[in-house]
Design a protein around this motif. Structure first.
Motif, short mmCIF file in Angstrom:
data_model
loop_
_atom_site.label_atom_id
_atom_site.label_comp_id
_atom_site.label_asym_id
_atom_site.label_seq_id
_atom_site.Cartn_x
_atom_site.Cartn_y
_atom_site.Cartn_z
N PRO A 1 6.26 -12.94 5.90
CA PRO A 1 5.28 -12.36 6.83
C PRO A 1 5.88 -11.39 7.84
N ASP A 2 7.17 -11.52 8.15
CA ASP A 2 7.77 -10.64 9.15
C ASP A 2 7.86 -9.19 8.67
N LEU A 3 7.67 -8.97 7.37
CA LEU A 3 7.72 -7.60 6.85
C LEU A 3 6.36 -6.91 6.85
N VAL A 4 5.30 -7.65 7.12
CA VAL A 4 3.95 -7.07 7.06
C VAL A 4 3.81 -5.96 8.11
N GLY A 5 3.29 -4.82 7.67
CA GLY A 5 2.98 -3.73 8.59
C GLY A 5 4.11 -2.78 8.90
N LYS A 6 5.34 -3.12 8.52
CA LYS A 6 6.47 -2.25 8.82
C LYS A 6 6.57 -1.15 7.76
N PRO A 7 6.66 0.10 8.18
CA PRO A 7 6.78 1.18 7.20
C PRO A 7 8.16 1.19 6.54
N PHE A 8 8.19 1.51 5.27
CA PHE A 8 9.44 1.72 4.56
C PHE A 8 9.20 2.74 3.45
N PHE A 9 10.29 3.12 2.77
CA PHE A 9 10.19 4.27 1.87
C PHE A 9 10.87 3.98 0.54
N ALA A 10 10.32 4.59 -0.51
CA ALA A 10 10.91 4.53 -1.84
C ALA A 10 11.15 5.95 -2.33
N LYS A 11 12.18 6.12 -3.12
CA LYS A 11 12.45 7.43 -3.70
C LYS A 11 11.25 7.90 -4.51
N TYR A 12 10.91 9.16 -4.34
CA TYR A 12 9.78 9.70 -5.08
C TYR A 12 10.12 9.78 -6.57
N VAL B 1 0.85 -1.19 0.00
CA VAL B 1 0.00 0.00 0.00
C VAL B 1 0.88 1.24 0.00
N VAL B 2 0.50 2.22 -0.81
CA VAL B 2 1.20 3.50 -0.86
C VAL B 2 0.45 4.44 0.08
N ASP B 3 1.03 4.71 1.24
CA ASP B 3 0.34 5.52 2.24
C ASP B 3 0.37 7.01 1.92
N GLY B 4 1.32 7.44 1.08
CA GLY B 4 1.37 8.84 0.72
C GLY B 4 2.77 9.26 0.32
N VAL B 5 2.92 10.56 0.15
CA VAL B 5 4.21 11.15 -0.21
C VAL B 5 4.68 11.99 0.96
N VAL B 6 5.94 11.79 1.38
CA VAL B 6 6.48 12.50 2.54
C VAL B 6 7.82 13.15 2.18
N ASP B 7 8.20 14.15 2.97
CA ASP B 7 9.49 14.82 2.82
C ASP B 7 10.43 14.33 3.91
N LEU B 8 11.51 13.66 3.53
CA LEU B 8 12.51 13.15 4.45
C LEU B 8 13.82 13.89 4.25
N ASP B 9 14.78 13.59 5.12
CA ASP B 9 16.08 14.27 5.02
C ASP B 9 16.73 14.05 3.66
N GLY B 10 16.51 12.87 3.09
CA GLY B 10 17.13 12.56 1.80
C GLY B 10 16.30 12.97 0.61
N GLY B 11 15.21 13.69 0.83
CA GLY B 11 14.35 14.11 -0.26
C GLY B 11 12.96 13.52 -0.16
N ARG B 12 12.12 13.77 -1.14
CA ARG B 12 10.74 13.27 -1.14
C ARG B 12 10.74 11.76 -1.30
#
Length: 440
Positions: free
Chosen positions: A402-413, A379-390
């Protein structure tokens, strides 16, 4: 069409339009023979089928080709890359079947007929069980593809399982009977959910459908708690649920399953609010709800059909009014006519967020936008501004790991990204999540 016009056979199998009749129908209804010609060319590659109900009761022909249900079901030249369209058009003009078939095979091979490693990673492997009609990607859920249910009353142009409907047996997933399913379930007591899918299981006669579902009531399979049935019948042929003994027998079957303590979920594919605006569709939903089954709805957000927030808000509100739970807003998969229907993830996020603002909490149960990709449901929860960029903020709703379910992570915008494979880790801690696409 009324109930009085339907005999039992017609109610089960509607009049449908395909093949050469497509060109004539489009030309007659739109007054544009070029549209008819182009639709005929594209239909050589992407499967086309439409029910009389869709043609006569859902499409506003005064708006065609821009009517959303027309866009949903009828081929358009832009569904193929220009060079692919030219190749097929030339082959059709030559009139030689062998030439057409060779051109069609070439184009289909370039359309990624089985995205998400469906055949290479999801099909169960057992020496003494034929798993070709099943998928077991997540430990608790088994997908079952009854051979007799591998068609639909109409085809969606964006269907990610279009390969099920073409004349290439090697591309199809199908089982000839329930025996492989029951044997596999008996060996895997951790499976709690069985999903009959396709195609559309409701194209099957009720007696045949029951042969797959009633074995799930046997005590040896008490571990199966939830039975899901994927269908678009409410949208494309609601008379399957309204007319004759076949419809009544189907309702009695669902009642038996719920009375036995099974959670029965009708997984309805609803793409546009127009599909819920006929008396036939609303009555079909009421009959389904009367069985004790839970009605849930899902569809991808796609260009030309539902790519604006108001359409989704209206759709979710109509679902709630008709006792349907909004479940998923998917992202169009990387297959078939994706260049025609696909949207950037950033646009899908905006559509989802703005649609939520227009509905009450009961309409906000739909999760999205969700990519059902090789590593899992993301699921794409949204677009955020982080120290390394959007960045895109992401979560696995379901995963091979299954151990990865629910953990937030980020992709380069990336404003142009449309799919999981277009994304890259935002930082070092995100790399783990991007390394699971081909692993378990």
């Amino acid at each position: 069409m009324t109930l009085l016009d339907l005999d039992t056979r017609t109610a089960l199998a509607p009049r449908s339009i395909s093949g050469d009749r497509l060109r004539k129908l489009v030309a007659e209804r739109t007054g544009d023979p070029i549209l008819g010609h182009e639709a005929h060319v594209v239909s050589q590659v992407l499967p086309f089928k439409v029910s009389s109900y869709v043609v006569d009761e859902l499409i506003d022909w005064g708006r065609a080709p821009d009517d959303p249900i027309y866009r949903l079901t009828f081929p358009h030249r832009d569904m193929l890359e220009p060079q692919h369209f030219a190749l097929i058009e030339q082959a059709v003009a030559q009139g030689d079947r062998g030439t057409v078939r060779q051109a069609v095979d070439t184009v289909r091979a370039a359309l990624n007929p089985h995205p998400g490693d469906q055949l290479s990673m999801n099909v169960p492997q057992h020496d003494d069980i034929d798993g070709s009609g099943m998928q077991h990607k997540y430990a608790e859920t088994l997908l079952v593809f009854p051979r007799q249910g591998q068609t639909c009353h109409s085809y969606c142009g964006y269907c990610f399982r279009w390969a099920q409907f073409v004349d290439t047996p090697d591309l199809k997933m199908a089982m000839s009977g329930p025996e492989a399913m029951t044997r596999y379930l008996d060996l895997h007591p951790g499976i709690t959910d069985v999903l009959l899918t396709g195609g559309d299981p409701l194209v099957m006669r009720t007696e045949l459908l029951a042969s797959y579902l009633e074995p799930l009531l046997e005590p040896v399979r008490d571990h199966v708690e939830t039975i899901r049935i994927g269908t678009k019948a409410v949208s494309f042929w609601p008379y399957r649920l309204l007319a004759g003994p076949e419809a009544d027998d189907l309702l009695r079957l669902l009642e038996r399953l719920t009375a036995a303590g099974k959670h029965v979920a009708m997984m309805l594919h609803l793409s546009h609010v127009a599909e819920l605006q006929t008396d036939a569709a609303r009555t079909a939903l009421a009959r389904l709800a009367s069985t004790g089954a839970v009605l849930r709805a899902q569809a991808p957000v796609v260009r030309h059909v539902n790519d604006d927030p108001r359409t989704w808000a209206d759709l979710w509100q109509a679902q709630v009014r008709n006792r349907v739970v909004p479940y998923y807003m998917f992202v169009e998969r990387d297959t078939g006519a994706r260049p025609y229907f696909g949207l950037p993830l950033a646009r899908a996020v905006d559509i989802y967020r703005e649609a939520l603002q227009r509905v009450s909490g009961l309409g906000r149960t739909a999760r999205g936008p969700v990519m059902s990709a090789s590593p899992g449901k993301v699921v794409v929860d949204g677009v955020v501004d982080l120290d390394g960029g959007r960045a895109f903020a992401l979560r696995f709703l379901q995963a091979r790991r299954p151990d990865l379910v629910g953990k937030p992570f980020f992709a380069k915008y990336d404003e142009h990204a449309q799919w999981w494979d277009d994304l890259r880790p935002h930082g070092p801690r995100d790399r783990e999540f991007f390394g699971v696409g081909g692993t378990t």
